[in-house]
Design a protein around this motif. Structure first.
Motif, mmCIF file in Angstrom:
data_model
loop_
_atom_site.group_PDB
_atom_site.id
_atom_site.type_symbol
_atom_site.label_atom_id
_atom_site.label_comp_id
_atom_site.label_asym_id
_atom_site.label_seq_id
_atom_site.Cartn_x
_atom_site.Cartn_y
_atom_site.Cartn_z
ATOM 1 N N ILE A 81 -10.903 -10.881 11.524
ATOM 2 C CA ILE A 81 -10.038 -11.478 10.507
ATOM 3 C C ILE A 81 -8.700 -10.756 10.590
ATOM 4 N N PHE A 82 -7.624 -11.510 10.718
ATOM 5 C CA PHE A 82 -6.289 -10.939 10.887
ATOM 6 C C PHE A 82 -5.545 -10.960 9.551
ATOM 7 N N ILE A 83 -4.890 -9.837 9.231
ATOM 8 C CA ILE A 83 -4.041 -9.780 8.039
ATOM 9 C C ILE A 83 -2.612 -9.467 8.465
ATOM 10 N N ASN A 96 -0.771 2.167 4.935
ATOM 11 C CA ASN A 96 -1.961 1.768 5.696
ATOM 12 C C ASN A 96 -2.577 0.539 5.024
ATOM 13 N N TRP A 97 -2.170 -0.640 5.479
ATOM 14 C CA TRP A 97 -2.598 -1.887 4.845
ATOM 15 C C TRP A 97 -4.099 -2.062 4.845
ATOM 16 N N LEU A 98 -4.778 -1.498 5.820
ATOM 17 C CA LEU A 98 -6.219 -1.679 5.920
ATOM 18 C C LEU A 98 -6.962 -1.029 4.757
ATOM 19 N N LEU A 99 -6.328 -0.072 4.066
ATOM 20 C CA LEU A 99 -6.932 0.580 2.912
ATOM 21 C C LEU A 99 -6.457 -0.013 1.598
ATOM 22 N N SER A 100 -5.602 -1.030 1.659
ATOM 23 C CA SER A 100 -5.106 -1.684 0.453
ATOM 24 C C SER A 100 -6.152 -2.656 -0.081
ATOM 25 N N MET A 129 0.825 -1.221 0.000
ATOM 26 C CA MET A 129 0.000 0.000 0.000
ATOM 27 C C MET A 129 0.857 1.268 0.000
ATOM 28 N N TYR A 130 1.765 1.324 -0.985
ATOM 29 C CA TYR A 130 2.510 2.556 -1.201
ATOM 30 C C TYR A 130 1.595 3.545 -1.903
ATOM 31 N N THR A 131 1.403 4.708 -1.318
ATOM 32 C CA THR A 131 0.599 5.761 -1.935
ATOM 33 C C THR A 131 1.353 7.081 -1.840
ATOM 34 N N PHE A 147 -19.984 -12.404 8.789
ATOM 35 C CA PHE A 147 -20.383 -11.855 10.085
ATOM 36 C C PHE A 147 -19.281 -11.966 11.136
ATOM 37 N N TYR A 148 -18.186 -11.245 10.869
ATOM 38 C CA TYR A 148 -17.133 -11.040 11.867
ATOM 39 C C TYR A 148 -17.300 -9.608 12.379
ATOM 40 N N PRO A 149 -18.021 -9.408 13.465
ATOM 41 C CA PRO A 149 -18.356 -8.041 13.910
ATOM 42 C C PRO A 149 -17.138 -7.205 14.272
ATOM 43 N N GLY A 150 -16.014 -7.860 14.620
ATOM 44 C CA GLY A 150 -14.815 -7.099 14.949
ATOM 45 C C GLY A 150 -14.087 -6.574 13.738
ATOM 46 N N GLY A 151 -14.475 -7.029 12.539
ATOM 47 C CA GLY A 151 -13.859 -6.545 11.312
ATOM 48 C C GLY A 151 -12.480 -7.115 11.070
ATOM 49 N N VAL A 152 -11.567 -6.277 10.584
ATOM 50 C CA VAL A 152 -10.224 -6.696 10.180
ATOM 51 C C VAL A 152 -9.195 -6.042 11.086
ATOM 52 N N ARG A 153 -8.208 -6.828 11.501
ATOM 53 C CA ARG A 153 -7.110 -6.305 12.311
ATOM 54 C C ARG A 153 -5.783 -6.593 11.606
ATOM 55 N N ALA A 154 -4.949 -5.553 11.471
ATOM 56 C CA ALA A 154 -3.619 -5.709 10.898
ATOM 57 C C ALA A 154 -2.630 -6.079 11.997
ATOM 58 N N LEU A 155 -1.892 -7.143 11.780
ATOM 59 C CA LEU A 155 -0.847 -7.537 12.720
ATOM 60 C C LEU A 155 0.434 -6.773 12.414
ATOM 61 N N ASN A 156 1.046 -6.200 13.430
ATOM 62 C CA ASN A 156 2.294 -5.445 13.279
ATOM 63 C C ASN A 156 2.198 -4.398 12.164
ATOM 64 N N PRO A 157 1.229 -3.482 12.239
ATOM 65 C CA PRO A 157 1.093 -2.457 11.193
ATOM 66 C C PRO A 157 2.311 -1.541 11.153
ATOM 67 N N GLU A 158 2.453 -0.847 10.055
ATOM 68 C CA GLU A 158 3.547 0.107 9.918
ATOM 69 C C GLU A 158 3.429 1.196 10.989
ATOM 70 N N LYS A 159 4.565 1.761 11.388
ATOM 71 C CA LYS A 159 4.593 2.779 12.437
ATOM 72 C C LYS A 159 3.674 3.939 12.087
ATOM 73 N N GLY A 160 2.812 4.283 13.026
ATOM 74 C CA GLY A 160 1.886 5.388 12.838
ATOM 75 C C GLY A 160 0.588 5.013 12.158
#
Length: 366
Positions: free
Chosen positions: A118-120, A74-78, A65-67, A92-105
């Motif tokens: 769901i973990f990415i 921001n991997w969640l927007l990729s 997700m280079y922009t 029906f995963y009400p917690g949505g998506v979680r990024a593991l070890n996201p980029e700083k910030g």
């Protein structure tokens, strides 16, 4: 009454309670279930029981997700995030998506909803090629025991002129490693890039897309063409326009996938914007949930020939598979960095069931 009838079935042992709850949450057709079980059996077993899903992505800067704006990294927007978000809504995963070890910030979640997630895990690195995937699958790709691995390389292979054979062998060895680890696999063809001026430059990654499709078919894994998903952004052109003007117009419109707000100081040619990522993520999701995609309106067959004088020509046959006459335009693309069409723009007018032939000369670059 429907829920009461379901409870009666549960009481008599005909339908397990978890299965009934799953059907209630996300109705799938039998064809959809079979399609999911065929291509992502491990992942679907967990989705069907709403257990935690772990998805790993191997790729380059597009997957990372280079922009050219504040969403850089921001991997969640990729497209990976968009794909996973669609899965979370469908199953029906009400917690949505979680990024593991996201980029700083960058956030680990877009919305702080509670519940199953769901973990990415995005292991993509900008600038990497298909060969670099082998380093990942031999070190950290399987540390967290992923259910699904998404593989997307080709942009840098194309820009650097890596051979199609080395690209093919790298993809195959990556798939072999995933299968040995027991994970599901999806192979993606690279997104479109703009190489040079004019519409012919959009073809640089297309040979790698063909190879990716062949590797996927040989291994019976799901294939999704991200470049093809973006192509409709070129829009349509009214009949009667000169072929060159029509194709140039569509090519200019495709350039919108690289537009950011605010505009970067130098034009972007490789990295799609957030809108394009959303489209690619949706295409990936629909490839899983739509077992029988809409039939193509045309069939195109092409063969290349080397003439006795050394010239290279491609003979193309285009057939109208629809029930209505169609007018359109054919725009030939460059083949990697090696071949460029010298007469790329032609028009056609096809009645239902009829075919027309084109002959396109190519120039070889040394």
């Amino acid at each position: 009454m429907r829920r009461f009838f379901g409870l009666l079935l549960v009481m008599f042992g005909l339908v397990p309670a978890t299965d009934y709850a799953s059907v209630e949450a996300y109705p799938l057709s039998l064809a959809q279930r079979e399609h999911l079980k065929t291509y992502i059996p491990r992942t679907f077993l967990k989705l069907d029981n709403q257990r935690s899903i772990h998805i790993v992505a191997l790729g380059d800067s597009v997957t990372w997700m280079y922009t050219r704006d504040d969403n850089n990294g921001n991997w969640l927007l990729s497209y990976l995030g968009a794909f996973s978000s669609n899965l979370a809504r469908q199953f029906f995963y009400p917690g949505g998506v979680r990024a593991l070890n996201p980029e700083k910030g960058m956030p680990a979640k877009l919305k702080d909803h509670q519940g199953k997630e769901i973990f990415i895990e995005n292991l993509a690195i900008p600038g990497r090629c298909a060969l670099d995937a082998l380093q990942r699958v031999s070190t950290d790709a399987f540390i967290n025991n992923p259910d699904l691995v998404v593989i997307d390389f080709g942009i840098n292979d194309a820009v650097r002129g890596h051979s199609l054979d080395s690209y093919r062998r790298a993809l195959q060895r990556t798939v072999d490693a995933c299968k040995a680890a027991g994970t599901d696999v999806i192979i993606l063809a690279p997104s479109l890039i703009r190489a040079g001026t004019g519409p012919t430059g959009w073809g640089m990654t297309r040979p790698y897309a063909t190879v990716a499709q062949e590797v996927a078919a040989q291994n019976s894994v799901l294939f999704v063409d991200l470049g093809k998903a973006l192509a409709p952004l070129g829009g349509g052109v009214p009949a009667g326009v000169e072929p060159e003007a029509a194709v140039l117009t569509m090519a200019d419109r495709l350039g919108r996938i690289f537009e950011f707000d605010p505009a970067p100081p130098t034009p972007e040619t490789l990295h799609p914007n957030e809108e394009a990522h959303e489209i690619m993520g949706r295409a990936l999701y629909e490839a899983l949930l739509v077992p029988e995609p809409e039939a193509e309106p045309f069939r195109l067959d092409a063969r290349g020939f080397v003439e006795s004088n050394g010239e290279i020509k491609v003979k193309v046959t285009l057939k109208n598979l629809g029930e209505k006459p169609v007018k359109g335009y054919l725009g030939a693309l460059s083949v990697g960095r090696t071949f460029t069409p010298t007469e790329p723009y032609q028009g056609f007018d096809l009645q239902p069931g009829r075919s027309t032939d084109f002959e396109i000369p190519y120039r070889r670059h040394k």
